[in-house]
Scaffold this active site. Sequence first.
Site, short mmCIF file in Angstrom:
data_model
loop_
_atom_site.label_atom_id
_atom_site.label_comp_id
_atom_site.label_asym_id
_atom_site.label_seq_id
_atom_site.Cartn_x
_atom_site.Cartn_y
_atom_site.Cartn_z
N ASP A 94 -4.93 3.65 -2.61
CA ASP A 94 -3.40 4.27 -2.69
C ASP A 94 -3.24 5.16 -3.74
O ASP A 94 -2.29 6.15 -3.63
CB ASP A 94 -2.58 2.94 -2.90
CG ASP A 94 -2.67 1.67 -2.06
OD1 ASP A 94 -3.12 1.91 -0.91
OD2 ASP A 94 -2.41 0.96 -2.41
N TRP A 150 2.48 -14.40 2.42
CA TRP A 150 3.60 -14.90 3.30
C TRP A 150 4.41 -13.85 3.72
O TRP A 150 5.12 -13.51 3.04
CB TRP A 150 4.53 -15.96 2.64
CG TRP A 150 3.80 -17.50 2.25
CD1 TRP A 150 3.72 -18.37 2.70
CD2 TRP A 150 2.86 -17.46 0.80
NE1 TRP A 150 2.90 -19.18 2.31
CE2 TRP A 150 2.43 -18.66 0.98
CE3 TRP A 150 2.59 -16.70 0.00
CZ2 TRP A 150 1.56 -19.47 0.05
CZ3 TRP A 150 2.06 -17.29 -0.94
CH2 TRP A 150 1.28 -18.42 -1.24
N ARG A 151 4.13 -13.32 4.78
CA ARG A 151 4.68 -11.97 5.33
C ARG A 151 5.00 -11.97 6.83
O ARG A 151 5.53 -10.91 7.27
CB ARG A 151 4.00 -10.71 4.86
CG ARG A 151 2.45 -10.56 5.61
CD ARG A 151 1.55 -9.77 5.05
NE ARG A 151 2.13 -8.24 4.94
CZ ARG A 151 1.12 -7.26 4.63
NH1 ARG A 151 -0.05 -7.45 4.56
NH2 ARG A 151 1.47 -6.08 4.44
N ASN A 164 2.97 1.62 -3.23
CA ASN A 164 2.15 2.00 -4.34
C ASN A 164 1.94 3.49 -4.46
O ASN A 164 1.86 4.12 -5.44
CB ASN A 164 0.72 1.25 -4.41
CG ASN A 164 0.65 -0.40 -4.40
OD1 ASN A 164 1.80 -0.85 -4.50
ND2 ASN A 164 -0.46 -0.80 -3.92
N ASP A 182 0.76 -1.43 0.05
CA ASP A 182 -0.02 -0.04 -0.20
C ASP A 182 0.79 1.25 0.13
O ASP A 182 0.68 2.29 -0.86
CB ASP A 182 -1.12 0.08 1.11
CG ASP A 182 -0.31 0.08 2.56
OD1 ASP A 182 0.68 -0.40 2.66
OD2 ASP A 182 -0.93 0.64 3.16
#
Length: 305
Positions: free
Chosen positions: A256, A100-101, A32, A29
């Site tokens: 964004d 996957w963070r 961007n 976000d």
Amino acid sequence: MRVLSIGECMAELAPLAAPAQYRMGFAGDTFNAAWYLARLTPDASVSYFTAVGDDAISAQMLGMIRDNGIDTSHVQIVSKRSVGLYLITLDKGERSFTYWRGQSAARQLAQDARALSGAMDQADLIYFSGITLAILDAKGRETLVDAAKAARAAGKLVAFDPNLRPHLWDSPQEMTETIMQGAAVSSIALPSFEDEAQWFGDGSPEATLNRYAQAGADTIVVKNGAEAVRYRAGRDEGTVIVPQLASVVDTTAAGDSFNAGILAGLAKRVPLVESISLSCRLAGHVVQGNGALVPVDQSLVDGFA
Ligand code: ADP
């Protein structure tokens, strides 16, 4: 004007038409918004504050950020970590996201309080979001909120998009409480009504606007999808009608890109209603393209830049 955007950029795997084929990109976000801002204001300095790993994909991400005219001198490198990843799945045209963070380096972006306040010292306008807060641990959240508070007290502009994402938080209560701590240190709040109504129980965009005004923001812009944008800047208050579109392809990064228009307006010191009009044109263009980063036609920006 020097702008510092703070948050997480991730690797993105987006499906191609052929089965099991994906294109890798990068998005997130606050990144961007920085990407669109760099396009809207080529003469402003846009810097991204995050943490990445020390592996090949982290280096590739940094190269991409730099290639897009965004400064990376404040990006921290965390050894033995990497960047987060998400995969887009298409089911009958509906996009869903798998992330996957949990272990991403960006979760440590606020560990070094001095690095954070040092980067803010070199900026005039600071931008972060509820997602930036969500990925941090309790200490990191406190460090970021304290640094933003000090930056605002030092006369800098602090812009905040609550960007409510309940799956990133332990509980709705933790989310709403922490979001309002972020809002309390921000001069500019950029909420989206639909999310705010769901999680704060606001009955109207006006209620959202009032809640952020009470929290301490001087400028509030309430996005509401295809519905009118409600704004207040000091005593100046009103609505801006959103241009209707024949088709909407993908709403990723609508908010964004909209925020980038507002930040560009602050950087160029144009009246808020003009920035909102630009934001609507830009976000309207973005929802008619695929993915988070939709190339910007110069004609969108003409007359503004
Ligand atoms: P978010 O992506 O943060 O949820 P919104 O959905 O409120 O934000 O959209 C942000 C902006 O994108 C809106 O203010 C509007 O300018 C533009 N936008 C979004 N959806 C549409 C739509 N269906 N038609 C026209 N503009 C849209």
